[in-house]
Design a protein around this motif. Structure first.
Motif, PDB file in Angstrom:
ATOM      1  N   TYR A  46       0.846  -1.195   0.000  1.00 53.08           N
ATOM      2  CA  TYR A  46       0.000   0.000   0.000  1.00 53.08           C
ATOM      3  C   TYR A  46       0.884   1.250   0.000  1.00 53.08           C
ATOM      4  O   TYR A  46       1.984   1.250   0.555  1.00 53.08           O
ATOM      5  N   ASP A  47       0.378   2.322  -0.609  1.00 51.37           N
ATOM      6  CA  ASP A  47       1.202   3.494  -0.879  1.00 51.37           C
ATOM      7  C   ASP A  47       0.954   4.680   0.056  1.00 51.37           C
ATOM      8  O   ASP A  47       1.828   5.536   0.219  1.00 51.37           O
ATOM      9  N   GLY A  48      -0.222   4.761   0.630  1.00 48.12           N
ATOM     10  CA  GLY A  48      -0.544   5.928   1.448  1.00 48.12           C
ATOM     11  C   GLY A  48      -1.634   5.623   2.450  1.00 48.12           C
ATOM     12  O   GLY A  48      -2.138   4.495   2.539  1.00 48.12           O
ATOM     13  N   MET A  49      -2.001   6.658   3.240  1.00 44.78           N
ATOM     14  CA  MET A  49      -3.010   6.464   4.272  1.00 44.78           C
ATOM     15  C   MET A  49      -3.716   7.792   4.552  1.00 44.78           C
ATOM     16  O   MET A  49      -3.079   8.841   4.647  1.00 44.78           O
ATOM     17  N   TYR A  50      -5.040   7.745   4.694  1.00 44.04           N
ATOM     18  CA  TYR A  50      -5.843   8.891   5.093  1.00 44.04           C
ATOM     19  C   TYR A  50      -6.377   8.664   6.507  1.00 44.04           C
ATOM     20  O   TYR A  50      -6.765   7.538   6.858  1.00 44.04           O
ATOM     21  N   LEU A  51      -6.429   9.727   7.286  1.00 45.11           N
ATOM     22  CA  LEU A  51      -7.169   9.711   8.538  1.00 45.11           C
ATOM     23  C   LEU A  51      -8.401  10.587   8.322  1.00 45.11           C
ATOM     24  O   LEU A  51      -8.282  11.781   8.039  1.00 45.11           O
ATOM     25  N   TYR A  52      -9.576   9.963   8.436  1.00 46.11           N
ATOM     26  CA  TYR A  52     -10.832  10.671   8.172  1.00 46.11           C
ATOM     27  C   TYR A  52     -11.593  10.920   9.468  1.00 46.11           C
ATOM     28  O   TYR A  52     -11.517  10.142  10.428  1.00 46.11           O
TER      29      TYR A  52
END
Length: 221
Positions: A46-52
């Motif tokens: 996996y390349d990235g991550m969001y915190l929502y």
């Protein structure tokens, strides 16, 4: 109406085993951890991550990604930038949000993604910030959850989970045995009817054979 909202939110918290419930007072800080340990599947590749943040609508808190030089980069959104400190790696990132308000209450989720469109949600948090707030009709339920004068939601969560467990036990103890007995009686009745039918057929065949023997070949002539 408020109790209905409390029960609905309590049920969501109960059924989601990965949900971490966090309580804070207005003005305090909270630290949220986005870790691969909270994922149901591997995030290798996996390349990235969001915190929502999900309240009335979904808002982005931060975005973890690699810049053009291949080094880690964390981009904070303007509404959280001045009061959020974040650091760590893709597999273990922490974000500390300070000066919390009632509007920060809601669901926080860490979503790992690949640039080809695949994503996986991990480390879900439910944050309740207690304090006074001006509430419109659309946000009355959530404000009531965070109002210091409202009943303790912890007790409601425990009660909802307890009631759900008791209902499940009652169903298992009372309904399931009755269903089994009904099924067993149906099978027994079917067996009796089948046996009676066979006996009737046998009796008719025996009677016909006896009558044929009595008539004999001379009588037929």
């Amino acid at each position: 109406m408020k109790l209905l909202h409390w029960f609905s939110l309590s049920l969501c918290v109960c059924v989601n085993a990965e949900n971490n419930v966090v309580w804070r007072e207005s003005g305090e800080n909270v630290t949220l951890r986005c870790s691969s340990a909270g994922c149901s599947s591997s995030i290798e590749g996996y390349d990235g991550m969001y915190l929502y943040h999900d309240h009335k609508e979904r808002r982005q808190v931060l975005y973890y990604h690699l810049n053009e030089g291949g080094t880690d980069q964390i981009t904070l959104t303007p509404s959280f930038k001045d009061r959020t400190q974040a650091g760590g790696s893709l597999k273990n990132l922490t974000a500390t949000i300070s000066k919390l308000t009632v509007k920060d209450s809601g669901f926080y989720s860490c979503v790992f993604l690949k640039f080809k469109g695949r994503d996986v949600q991990c480390s879900v948090y439910t944050l309740f910030v207690r304090g006074a707030a001006q509430c419109s009709n659309s946000t009355e339920a959530l404000c009531a959850l965070c109002d210091e004068k409202s009943p303790s939601l912890v007790l409601i969560i425990v009660a909802a989970c307890t009631i759900g467990t008791l209902l499940t036990i009652i169903f298992i103890l009372l309904v399931v045995p009755r269903v089994r007995r009904w099924t067993s009686s149906r099978r027994s009745m079917a067996g009796v009817l089948h046996q009676v039918s066979n006996d009737n057929v046998y009796e008719v065949m025996t009677k016909n054979a006896a009558e044929t023997a009595l008539v004999g070949p001379h009588d037929c002539a």
